[in-house]
Motif scaffolding. Structure first.
Motif, PDB file in Angstrom:
ATOM      1  N   CYS A 143       0.830  -1.207   0.000  1.00 57.38           N
ATOM      2  CA  CYS A 143       0.000   0.000   0.000  1.00 57.38           C
ATOM      3  C   CYS A 143       0.862   1.254   0.000  1.00 57.38           C
ATOM      4  O   CYS A 143       2.048   1.206   0.294  1.00 57.38           O
ATOM      5  N   LYS A 144       0.210   2.376  -0.302  1.00 63.35           N
ATOM      6  CA  LYS A 144       0.886   3.662  -0.154  1.00 63.35           C
ATOM      7  C   LYS A 144       1.295   3.778   1.309  1.00 63.35           C
ATOM      8  O   LYS A 144       0.493   3.515   2.201  1.00 63.35           O
ATOM      9  N   PRO A 145       2.537   4.141   1.592  1.00 64.87           N
ATOM     10  CA  PRO A 145       3.030   4.118   2.979  1.00 64.87           C
ATOM     11  C   PRO A 145       2.510   5.288   3.826  1.00 64.87           C
ATOM     12  O   PRO A 145       3.240   6.216   4.151  1.00 64.87           O
ATOM     13  N   LEU A 146       1.218   5.213   4.165  1.00 61.28           N
ATOM     14  CA  LEU A 146       0.593   6.242   4.997  1.00 61.28           C
ATOM     15  C   LEU A 146      -0.145   5.603   6.160  1.00 61.28           C
ATOM     16  O   LEU A 146      -0.795   4.575   6.005  1.00 61.28           O
ATOM     17  N   VAL A 147      -0.044   6.244   7.304  1.00 60.13           N
ATOM     18  CA  VAL A 147      -0.777   5.841   8.498  1.00 60.13           C
ATOM     19  C   VAL A 147      -1.451   7.097   9.021  1.00 60.13           C
ATOM     20  O   VAL A 147      -0.808   8.144   9.106  1.00 60.13           O
ATOM     21  N   GLN A 148      -2.734   7.014   9.357  1.00 60.76           N
ATOM     22  CA  GLN A 148      -3.417   8.168   9.931  1.00 60.76           C
ATOM     23  C   GLN A 148      -3.797   7.859  11.361  1.00 60.76           C
ATOM     24  O   GLN A 148      -4.374   6.819  11.645  1.00 60.76           O
ATOM     25  N   VAL A 149      -3.441   8.777  12.267  1.00 59.59           N
ATOM     26  CA  VAL A 149      -3.723   8.587  13.690  1.00 59.59           C
ATOM     27  C   VAL A 149      -4.405   9.833  14.240  1.00 59.59           C
ATOM     28  O   VAL A 149      -4.340  10.904  13.655  1.00 59.59           O
ATOM     29  N   ASP A 150      -5.059   9.678  15.391  1.00 60.93           N
ATOM     30  CA  ASP A 150      -5.729  10.794  16.054  1.00 60.93           C
ATOM     31  C   ASP A 150      -5.328  10.788  17.525  1.00 60.93           C
ATOM     32  O   ASP A 150      -5.000   9.750  18.080  1.00 60.93           O
ATOM     33  N   GLY A 151      -5.396  11.947  18.199  1.00 64.94           N
ATOM     34  CA  GLY A 151      -4.791  12.139  19.511  1.00 64.94           C
ATOM     35  C   GLY A 151      -5.378  11.364  20.656  1.00 64.94           C
ATOM     36  O   GLY A 151      -6.579  11.233  20.770  1.00 64.94           O
ATOM     37  N   GLU A 152      -4.550  10.857  21.534  1.00 66.28           N
ATOM     38  CA  GLU A 152      -4.896  10.207  22.810  1.00 66.28           C
ATOM     39  C   GLU A 152      -3.889  10.711  23.841  1.00 66.28           C
ATOM     40  O   GLU A 152      -3.554  11.859  23.820  1.00 66.28           O
ATOM     41  N   THR A 153      -3.370   9.803  24.676  1.00 61.32           N
ATOM     42  CA  THR A 153      -2.339  10.195  25.639  1.00 61.32           C
ATOM     43  C   THR A 153      -0.969   9.736  25.141  1.00 61.32           C
ATOM     44  O   THR A 153      -0.869   8.874  24.275  1.00 61.32           O
ATOM     45  N   VAL A 154       0.083  10.293  25.717  1.00 60.02           N
ATOM     46  CA  VAL A 154       1.449   9.941  25.314  1.00 60.02           C
ATOM     47  C   VAL A 154       1.693   8.442  25.470  1.00 60.02           C
ATOM     48  O   VAL A 154       2.235   7.796  24.573  1.00 60.02           O
ATOM     49  N   ASP A 155       1.316   7.874  26.611  1.00 60.78           N
ATOM     50  CA  ASP A 155       1.563   6.445  26.847  1.00 60.78           C
ATOM     51  C   ASP A 155       0.817   5.566  25.851  1.00 60.78           C
ATOM     52  O   ASP A 155       1.349   4.560  25.368  1.00 60.78           O
ATOM     53  N   VAL A 156      -0.414   5.933  25.535  1.00 60.03           N
ATOM     54  CA  VAL A 156      -1.193   5.161  24.554  1.00 60.03           C
ATOM     55  C   VAL A 156      -0.528   5.236  23.192  1.00 60.03           C
ATOM     56  O   VAL A 156      -0.362   4.217  22.519  1.00 60.03           O
ATOM     57  N   TRP A 157      -0.116   6.431  22.776  1.00 63.11           N
ATOM     58  CA  TRP A 157       0.533   6.570  21.469  1.00 63.11           C
ATOM     59  C   TRP A 157       1.877   5.863  21.419  1.00 63.11           C
ATOM     60  O   TRP A 157       2.218   5.263  20.406  1.00 63.11           O
ATOM     61  N   HIS A 158       2.622   5.931  22.489  1.00 62.26           N
ATOM     62  CA  HIS A 158       3.910   5.237  22.516  1.00 62.26           C
ATOM     63  C   HIS A 158       3.697   3.731  22.353  1.00 62.26           C
ATOM     64  O   HIS A 158       4.386   3.079  21.557  1.00 62.26           O
ATOM     65  N   PHE A 159       2.745   3.171  23.080  1.00 62.22           N
ATOM     66  CA  PHE A 159       2.404   1.746  22.971  1.00 62.22           C
ATOM     67  C   PHE A 159       1.980   1.405  21.537  1.00 62.22           C
ATOM     68  O   PHE A 159       2.470   0.446  20.941  1.00 62.22           O
ATOM     69  N   PHE A 160       1.089   2.205  20.969  1.00 58.17           N
ATOM     70  CA  PHE A 160       0.587   1.945  19.623  1.00 58.17           C
ATOM     71  C   PHE A 160       1.686   2.068  18.572  1.00 58.17           C
ATOM     72  O   PHE A 160       1.872   1.172  17.746  1.00 58.17           O
ATOM     73  N   LEU A 161       2.436   3.173  18.604  1.00 56.01           N
ATOM     74  CA  LEU A 161       3.470   3.379  17.586  1.00 56.01           C
ATOM     75  C   LEU A 161       4.593   2.356  17.688  1.00 56.01           C
ATOM     76  O   LEU A 161       5.127   1.908  16.671  1.00 56.01           O
ATOM     77  N   ARG A 162       4.936   1.969  18.920  1.00 54.20           N
ATOM     78  CA  ARG A 162       5.972   0.938  19.092  1.00 54.20           C
ATOM     79  C   ARG A 162       5.540  -0.364  18.423  1.00 54.20           C
ATOM     80  O   ARG A 162       6.298  -0.982  17.671  1.00 54.20           O
ATOM     81  N   ASN A 163       4.310  -0.799  18.668  1.00 61.05           N
ATOM     82  CA  ASN A 163       3.816  -2.044  18.082  1.00 61.05           C
ATOM     83  C   ASN A 163       3.581  -1.924  16.583  1.00 61.05           C
ATOM     84  O   ASN A 163       3.891  -2.844  15.832  1.00 61.05           O
TER      85      ASN A 163
END
Length: 150
Positions: free
Chosen positions: A47-67
């Motif tokens: 696929c086109k290398p794009l990911v769309q995300v929306d704001g939560e907390t730092v810890d949630v985003w760190h967990f999500f982006l790491r995985n």
């Protein structure tokens, strides 16, 4: 899920259960889950290398982006579209470079930029011009739309 669709990924984080100030021994509660089905993981490579995300907390985003970076996004040059929420910026900064150039590029969502502009200046017809600048597909189209905005 992993047994039914081999190659899928499930990462679970739990927390201890507390009864008042005391930890309930041997009991954990679900804190957060990351999962991705194997067909989605395989397909993302094409696929086109794009990911769309929306704001939560730092810890949630760190967990999500790491995985996401470990199991799904395995190539350089991915674009991450989001608003400019501080929690996303902080998670990107905590990612040890995994979500920074040249591995990834942070791209701001034009819809959020337009909404923020409207909220600040309350001029709907100028908001539309801002969005048109963001949706420009060529340099020439960008220059025309930018001149209109000026």
């Amino acid at each position: 899920m992993v047994q039914k669709i081999p190659g899928s990924v499930v990462q679970i984080e739990t927390r201890p259960l507390y009864n008042g100030n005391e930890e309930a021994q041997g009991v954990k509660i679900l804190h957060r889950v990351f999962w991705s089905f194997n067909p989605c993981i395989r397909t993302f490579r094409h696929c086109k290398p794009l990911v769309q995300v929306d704001g939560e907390t730092v810890d949630v985003w760190h967990f999500f982006l790491r995985n996401l970076g470990t199991y799904v996004v395995r190539k350089d040059g991915v674009g991450m579209i989001s608003d400019r929420h501080e929690s996303i910026r902080a998670a990107v900064n905590r990612s040890s470079g995994d979500w920074q150039p040249p591995r990834a590029w942070w791209i701001f969502c034009i819809r959020h930029i337009g909404s923020n502009f409207l909220r600040a200046f309350k001029v709907p017809h100028l908001q539309k011009l801002i969005v048109n600048v963001g949706y420009s597909r060529t340099v020439e189209e960008y220059n025309i739309n930018y001149k209109r905005l000026e």
